[in-house]
Design an enzyme around this catalytic site. Structure first.
Site, short mmCIF file in Angstrom:
data_model
loop_
_atom_site.label_atom_id
_atom_site.label_comp_id
_atom_site.label_asym_id
_atom_site.label_seq_id
_atom_site.Cartn_x
_atom_site.Cartn_y
_atom_site.Cartn_z
N GLY A 28 3.06 5.62 3.46
CA GLY A 28 4.16 5.14 2.63
C GLY A 28 3.81 5.32 1.17
O GLY A 28 2.91 6.11 0.83
N GLN A 30 2.21 3.38 -1.03
CA GLN A 30 0.81 3.10 -1.34
C GLN A 30 -0.12 4.08 -0.63
O GLN A 30 -1.11 4.55 -1.21
CB GLN A 30 0.46 1.66 -0.95
CG GLN A 30 1.02 0.60 -1.87
CD GLN A 30 0.32 0.56 -3.23
OE1 GLN A 30 -0.76 1.11 -3.42
NE2 GLN A 30 0.95 -0.11 -4.18
N SER A 53 8.45 11.00 11.30
CA SER A 53 8.99 10.14 10.24
C SER A 53 9.09 10.91 8.93
O SER A 53 8.50 11.98 8.76
CB SER A 53 8.07 8.93 10.05
OG SER A 53 6.80 9.35 9.58
N GLU A 86 3.48 -6.61 9.64
CA GLU A 86 3.84 -7.01 11.00
C GLU A 86 3.33 -6.04 12.07
O GLU A 86 3.35 -6.37 13.26
CB GLU A 86 5.36 -7.17 11.12
CG GLU A 86 6.15 -5.91 10.85
CD GLU A 86 6.51 -5.69 9.38
OE1 GLU A 86 7.41 -4.88 9.12
OE2 GLU A 86 5.87 -6.33 8.50
N GLN A 88 0.17 -4.51 11.81
CA GLN A 88 -1.28 -4.33 11.70
C GLN A 88 -2.05 -4.92 12.88
O GLN A 88 -3.04 -4.34 13.34
CB GLN A 88 -1.78 -4.93 10.39
CG GLN A 88 -1.34 -4.14 9.16
CD GLN A 88 -1.95 -4.65 7.88
OE1 GLN A 88 -2.94 -5.40 7.89
NE2 GLN A 88 -1.40 -4.24 6.75
N HIS A 110 -3.52 -5.89 1.16
CA HIS A 110 -2.88 -7.21 1.19
C HIS A 110 -3.59 -8.03 2.26
O HIS A 110 -3.93 -7.51 3.32
CB HIS A 110 -1.39 -7.08 1.50
CG HIS A 110 -0.65 -8.38 1.53
ND1 HIS A 110 -0.85 -9.39 0.61
CD2 HIS A 110 0.30 -8.85 2.39
CE1 HIS A 110 -0.05 -10.41 0.89
NE2 HIS A 110 0.65 -10.11 1.97
N GLU A 197 6.43 -13.46 -4.68
CA GLU A 197 7.57 -12.73 -4.10
C GLU A 197 8.72 -13.68 -3.78
O GLU A 197 9.88 -13.38 -4.08
CB GLU A 197 7.13 -12.03 -2.81
CG GLU A 197 6.17 -10.87 -3.03
CD GLU A 197 5.55 -10.37 -1.74
OE1 GLU A 197 4.92 -9.30 -1.77
OE2 GLU A 197 5.68 -11.06 -0.70
N GLU A 233 21.16 -6.12 -17.54
CA GLU A 233 20.25 -6.34 -18.66
C GLU A 233 18.93 -7.00 -18.25
O GLU A 233 18.05 -7.21 -19.10
CB GLU A 233 20.94 -7.16 -19.75
CG GLU A 233 22.06 -6.39 -20.44
CD GLU A 233 22.51 -7.03 -21.75
OE1 GLU A 233 21.70 -7.76 -22.36
OE2 GLU A 233 23.66 -6.79 -22.16
#
Length: 332
Positions: A28, A30, A53, A86, A88, A110, A197, A233
């Protein structure tokens, strides 16, 4: 408050990774950035990505001979997991744990699966984190410009006695030591990342923007005007904050806007809001959020999919899509 130590180029030795095979699992945003940056730093990298993919097609275009996770892990001295949180645990149990070399390095960007014990590594492995504080596209573009996105590193297991030095070397390989590297823990990174987040960057901001938009529209103002004032803005203000901080931003905006900030901000973000933020953080720290998210995936994501569909029908999304389609400069 004591200033945290930052690590830069001279603190990391890329030679520690010479002769090692680094497997990047997932291509992906990263995964692509890490793989290309490490390769351009002169390191031996292999890529695991599921065939068929869009990411697999991109990997082939970038010159990689992709392989399965199991194949990559068998060859690797270092395994860096950049799969969705989800997915891993399953990858660890089915493809990584049975094939990883004894004494290898297992790394993440992460800490979710380590913090919440979805993955329990064997004790012979170095377990580290290298987490760029920016999207993959920026990690790659900054590296290509001779710059770097700041990184976080963390050490969960130090089987070799050199886990920190190895993590710093990897950070250097992707350009992180150009921007600065800060040491944290898996728990601190995971808990603060999830909180940011949920309470501010995604959950908080989306609700704030849409609530402002709906308030103006329900009062009879044109949706297009409401979009420009409450949504469009946001980037201007965020860029000013990013580049110079709150004080610098306040010097750029009008005095009227700055006065409005002082008299109104705390009416929106109240003590009740902060109390709810503490509850959000408590749910993260206790594992409640993680358990809910794990269950949501096991159940087929009913709530997740319902909320995603609901947002797609927001008036602000329809108005914004129509207005942005006329702004050719955004795509550039």
């Amino acid at each position: 408050m004591k200033e945290a130590k930052m690590y830069y180029e001279s603190d990391a030795d890329l030679n520690l990774l010479k002769g090692k095979t680094i497997a990047v699992l997932g291509y992906g945003a990263q995964g692509r950035a890490h793989s290309l940056n490490l390769r351009d730093s002169g390191l031996n990298v292999i890529v695991a990505q599921r065939p068929g993919s869009a990411n697999h097609k991109k990997a082939i275009e970038d010159g990689w001979k992709t392989m399965s996770i199991a194949e990559a892990v068998k060859q690797a001295d270092w395994v860096h997991i950049l799969l969705p949180d989800e997915g891993q645990k399953r990858a660890w149990e089915e493809d990584i744990k049975p094939n990883i070399k004894k004494g290898a390095v297992l790394s993440f960007s992460h800490g979710f699966n380590i913090r919440f014990k979805q993955i329990i590594p064997t004790p012979d492995l170095d377990v580290v984190m290298i987490a760029p504080k920016g999207p993959g596209k920026l990690v790659r573009s900054q590296y290509e410009e001779g710059k770097g996105v700041p990184d976080l590193i963390a050490i969960e297991q130090n089987a070799s006695g050199k886990a920190k030095e190895l993590a710093l070397a990897y950070a250097k390989g992707i350009g992180g030591t150009r921007g600065g590297v800060l040491e944290t823990t898996f728990a601190e990174e995971t808990e603060t990342d999830l909180f940011g987040e949920q309470a501010v960057l995604c959950g908080g901001l989306v609700e704030l923007v849409n609530s402002g938009f709906e308030t103006l529209v329900s009062a009879g103002y044109q949706p297009e005007i409401a979009y420009f004032e409450c949504f469009h803005e946001v980037k201007l203000i965020v860029d000013l904050l990013f580049e110079g901080g709150i004080g610098s931003m306040n010097h750029v905006i009008s005095d009227t806007a700055e006065y409005g900030e002082y008299v109104t901000g705390k009416r929106i973000i109240t003590d009740a809001t902060k109390a709810e933020m503490k509850k959000v953080l408590s749910d993260i720290q206790s594992g409640k959020f993680a358990n809910d998210w794990i269950k949501e995936n096991k159940d087929g994501r009913p709530f997740f999919n319902k909320e995603r569909e609901k947002i797609s029908k927001y008036l602000i999304e329809e108005v914004g899509s129509r207005l942005r389609s006329k702004m050719a400069w955004i795509k550039k």
